[in-house]
Design a protein around this motif. Structure first.
Motif, PDB file in Angstrom:
ATOM      1  N   ASP A  33       0.872  -1.162   0.000  1.00  0.00           N
ATOM      2  CA  ASP A  33       0.000   0.000   0.000  1.00  0.00           C
ATOM      3  C   ASP A  33       0.915   1.220   0.000  1.00  0.00           C
ATOM      4  O   ASP A  33       2.090   1.119   0.346  1.00  0.00           O
ATOM      5  N   SER A  35       2.218   4.797   1.429  1.00  0.00           N
ATOM      6  CA  SER A  35       2.239   5.415   2.754  1.00  0.00           C
ATOM      7  C   SER A  35       2.168   6.923   2.598  1.00  0.00           C
ATOM      8  O   SER A  35       2.229   7.445   1.488  1.00  0.00           O
ATOM      9  N   SER A  36       2.064   7.611   3.722  1.00  0.00           N
ATOM     10  CA  SER A  36       1.985   9.067   3.635  1.00  0.00           C
ATOM     11  C   SER A  36       3.365   9.699   3.447  1.00  0.00           C
ATOM     12  O   SER A  36       3.487  10.902   3.332  1.00  0.00           O
ATOM     13  N   VAL A  37       4.410   8.865   3.416  1.00  0.00           N
ATOM     14  CA  VAL A  37       5.735   9.384   3.081  1.00  0.00           C
ATOM     15  C   VAL A  37       5.982   9.080   1.611  1.00  0.00           C
ATOM     16  O   VAL A  37       6.065   7.919   1.221  1.00  0.00           O
ATOM     17  N   CYS A  40       7.819   5.899  -0.142  1.00  0.00           N
ATOM     18  CA  CYS A  40       8.017   4.781   0.780  1.00  0.00           C
ATOM     19  C   CYS A  40       6.761   3.921   0.782  1.00  0.00           C
ATOM     20  O   CYS A  40       5.659   4.449   0.859  1.00  0.00           O
ATOM     21  N   MET A  41       6.947   2.602   0.668  1.00  0.00           N
ATOM     22  CA  MET A  41       5.772   1.752   0.573  1.00  0.00           C
ATOM     23  C   MET A  41       5.540   0.979   1.864  1.00  0.00           C
ATOM     24  O   MET A  41       6.447   0.757   2.650  1.00  0.00           O
ATOM     25  N   ILE A  42       4.301   0.579   2.047  1.00  0.00           N
ATOM     26  CA  ILE A  42       3.931  -0.332   3.124  1.00  0.00           C
ATOM     27  C   ILE A  42       3.869  -1.720   2.517  1.00  0.00           C
ATOM     28  O   ILE A  42       3.138  -1.938   1.551  1.00  0.00           O
ATOM     29  N   ILE A  43       4.663  -2.640   3.043  1.00  0.00           N
ATOM     30  CA  ILE A  43       4.607  -4.010   2.523  1.00  0.00           C
ATOM     31  C   ILE A  43       3.595  -4.781   3.349  1.00  0.00           C
ATOM     32  O   ILE A  43       3.766  -4.971   4.552  1.00  0.00           O
ATOM     33  N   GLU A 159      12.803   3.939   0.296  1.00  0.00           N
ATOM     34  CA  GLU A 159      13.327   2.960   1.237  1.00  0.00           C
ATOM     35  C   GLU A 159      13.033   1.593   0.662  1.00  0.00           C
ATOM     36  O   GLU A 159      11.948   1.370   0.124  1.00  0.00           O
TER      37      GLU A 159
END
Lengths: 478, 478
Positions: A33, A35-37, A40-43, A159
């Motif tokens: 998904d 992320s708010s950065v 940078c992803m949310i795995i 990241e």
């Protein structure tokens, strides 16, 4: 059925827009998904489970060659990053800087590691004293940060997760052997586990790692004909050792510089799995790496005995396979679409009629072929089927890759091939960076590698027509 | 022998200076090294192998309870950190700030995660829509950064490794159950695997986590009588959900806030292993977690047949145990000292005389007892011995812990006990923070927890003499 179709129809087809198809798959298969950065992803669980399996298998292979895991700090003081000239030039423009800790400004700013050569060198400088301390064959699993402008999930993010191996050896020969050995570990892992065929070779001077004497790479071909650098292994010679003063006393009590290597493979490889094997229904995962290999889908599960039988099947299979039962309230069609989107290699359908006949139906994700199987044979059949899928996926990827390799003997052939059949182009090269620069500027293709398996397919450089030195695989790349 | 002794004698004894003994052990057992970034440590192979075993065992126990692993970004935008008032007050003073990315200043500064509640909340806000999406039981293994002023390896460092679980539930009851369940996972892990007895209880308001409704803890007692908070589990109620707007539609189609928990255990626990089990010869590792359980040391290895027999022994044992052979050129005495320093639970000595008699000698690290064992029995004997060591280590640690618990019924008893027998002090408490503050200021002891197993050991507060509400374990802590 409207609902069932929605899940599938909401993916853009590969043909229509490959980039959008990719983005749809990573989201719909619930791998990541945003992320708010920015960048940078949310795995998510499905994506991370894939990475855990990659880690487990690769780590086992590393340890068989004597690798030991360690953990180095996240931060690199500016002065340390600056110690090796080529290295800092390569990385400084794209690092994130920590300038404040707690309430106060730091005396020296710290960069968030983009890679850890400088940290390992700083450590080895004190840790290595004598030939008895060599070799050091260390690795770490961690995240690194590179402040990229354009980002895409897995392929290029600010990241990402990876492993980075860093070794120190008594002499140049041993360092070269380790560099090649780790590239081979990567190549075998990709081919045997991920069913992704790779071209192994050396990067040109222009494309090598900042600070390396030589960089080796495994290059894979995606479904859209673009190349993806999937793992690299670098021989640093004694360049870093001289910059950092890493010396040891040899058996004759003489001071010598160590020779070093580093090698890395990242979550980028998940992008390769998606783009080599995926299709218009979503992910297709090789059984060897799939977090769930088999999804049991009960048909007419409200009928007596169906769920019980599905659970029985689960109990039979769970010791040998990574299996789940989808006993949710969703319709079978919806469950099929989800299993396909997530790339689960085999689905087992079992309903009242199957139970009556003492059978179930195995459905391959990759080809959608169906096999009626006696319940008494299911373990053996499934084992056979998963192995067949794994082998077939590799063969199919290899056939696709091979059919997208063109030979070009001059620049017009080169450009034509690139236009007509996107993929790898084999072309001879004079060895001059000017030709690489020209090709990149005019066609967007880059030299992917000088393959280990060299051949003289023509006498002259594909770009300038001067005498050729090396066969090069060229291509547009991620 | 001079050389052999050096390794051991260079450790300060516990009695003489416990803090220096600790520092000596972490260095001499090669668990860590200091890095050039103040307060950040390098975890060396022996230290990291310990952490890998902790991860493997804990992760398996997590997954048995339905936990799924994910990965959240390293960075938190300042505005996100600021969303929950208590939380930001607790963490903002000790975070590291990234202000520049690549060549330019960031529009909004980013902190390096000190903990990831805010990131999970930001994610859950979009990911959770309906009761069907609940519960979420996610965890991540990562590093976090807290800009501490005073640092000590494992116990308090600016960067450390940990796991942080973050869950979301439909109601308060389920959240409370998960909070308690994870504390129990920690407690069992510590007792069964690390052989460390723990006191389970609830933190007072003063000591709870920033933003939590309730914090639960496992508290262990170190050899010097100080307590170490070894793992915590927090129930957030719907506080974060309200701050972040994490709502779902329930079965009646009503919007509800989720209830959340988080729980973490870090590399700090390695400090506990050292300080609960170690002795003046170095580390003593519980067999269940020791990266190497058995070291085979050949005696007079230059004599014919000795190394062969040692390697045979290794081959016999390697399927069932984590075993190594030390066939280096060092003297046996040096090898013994190293094995002891590194805390390897069992050493097997085998020399010409043993071979003649068809035996070998097993030596326990914890008690130094020796057992002559027929080579034909070695697998069974070793299995039995390792189990005995594991059980004995727990019993010894528990006996030490229990003998360092004092009851105090008034403030003078409290101070006397703290002086005379450093350890846990059980004392009743009125429930007022003023008493905690006074005790901390005057004695440096803090409330460690209100144990789940309550008892009324007196009617009045150990500090102020007013009516008591709770039994509290007090102590000086790391």
């Amino acid at each position: 059925m409207a609902k069932d179709k929605k899940l599938v129809e909401s993916i853009t087809s590969m043909q229509e827009d490959f980039a959008q198809w990719y983005t749809d798959v990573v989201k719909k298969a619930e791998l990541i998904d945003y992320s708010s950065v920015k960048g940078c992803m949310i795995i998510k669980p499905a994506g991370y489970a894939l990475w855990e399996n990659i880690q487990k298998e690769l780590d086992r292979r590393f340890k068989e060659t004597g690798v030991q895991n360690v953990y180095m700090p996240l931060f690199i003081p500016e002065s340390l990053l600056n110690k090796e000239k080529d290295h800092v030039e390569g990385f400084a423009p794209e690092v994130a800087w920590v300038t404040h800790g707690g309430q106060s400004e730091l005396q020296e700013k710290l960069c968030v590691r983009p890679t850890s050569e400088t940290l390992f060198c700083d450590f080895y400088k004190n840790d290595i004293q004598s030939y008895r301390d060599l070799p050091k064959v260390y690795n770490q699993w961690c995240s690194v940060v590179r402040w990229e402008k354009e980002t895409r999930p897995f392929l290029r993010s600010r990241e990402f997760l990876w492993q980075e191996g860093h070794t120190a050896h008594a002499d140049a020969k041993e360092a070269q052997e380790r560099t090649e050995q780790m590239l081979e570990v990567y190549a075998k892992f990709c081919e045997e586990v991920l069913a992704i065929p790779v071209i192994c070779g050396q990067k040109t001077e222009k494309e090598k790692f900042a600070g390396a004497e030589a960089t080796y790479t495994i290059e894979a071909l995606m479904h859209d004909g673009k190349a993806l650098q999937s793992g690299t292994s670098h021989n640093f010679g004694d360049g870093f050792a001289k910059a950092f003063g890493i010396q040891y006393t040899d058996t004759n009590n003489q001071l010598q510089y160590v020779h070093q290597t580093s090698w890395g493979l990242s979550t980028r490889i998940i992008g390769a799995i998606i783009m080599v094997h995926g299709d218009d229904s979503g992910l297709v995962l090789p059984p060897a790496i799939a977090p769930t290999q088999v999804m049991v889908v009960p048909i007419q599960q409200q009928k007596e005995g169906v769920l019980e039988k599905a659970n029985e099947l689960y109990e039979t299979l769970k010791a040998d396979f990574r299996v789940k039962v989808d006993d949710s309230e969703k319709s079978p069609g919806w469950k099929f679409a989800e299993q396909e989107m997530r790339g689960i290699p085999v689905r087992i359908e079992i309903g009242p009629k199957d139970i009556e006949k003492g059978q179930c139906v195995l459905v391959r994700r990759d080809t959608r072929e169906k096999y009626q199987t006696a319940l008494s044979d299911v373990t053996a059949e499934l084992d056979r089927l998963l192995k067949t899928i794994q082998a077939d996926m590799f063969e199919r990827a290899k056939a696709h890759r091979d059919s997208h390799i063109s030979d070009a003997s001059d620049y017009s052939e080169f450009k034509e091939a690139l236009e007509k059949k996107p993929g790898f182009i084999r072309g001879m090269w004079c060895g001059e960076q000017a030709c690489e620069d020209k090709i990149k500027e005019e066609t967007a293709a880059t030299s992917r590698c000088m393959p280990f398996e060299q051949a003289q397919i023509s006498d002259v450089c594909v770009c300038c027509g001067k005498p050729a030195k090396k066969l090069v695989f060229w291509g547009k790349a991620y």
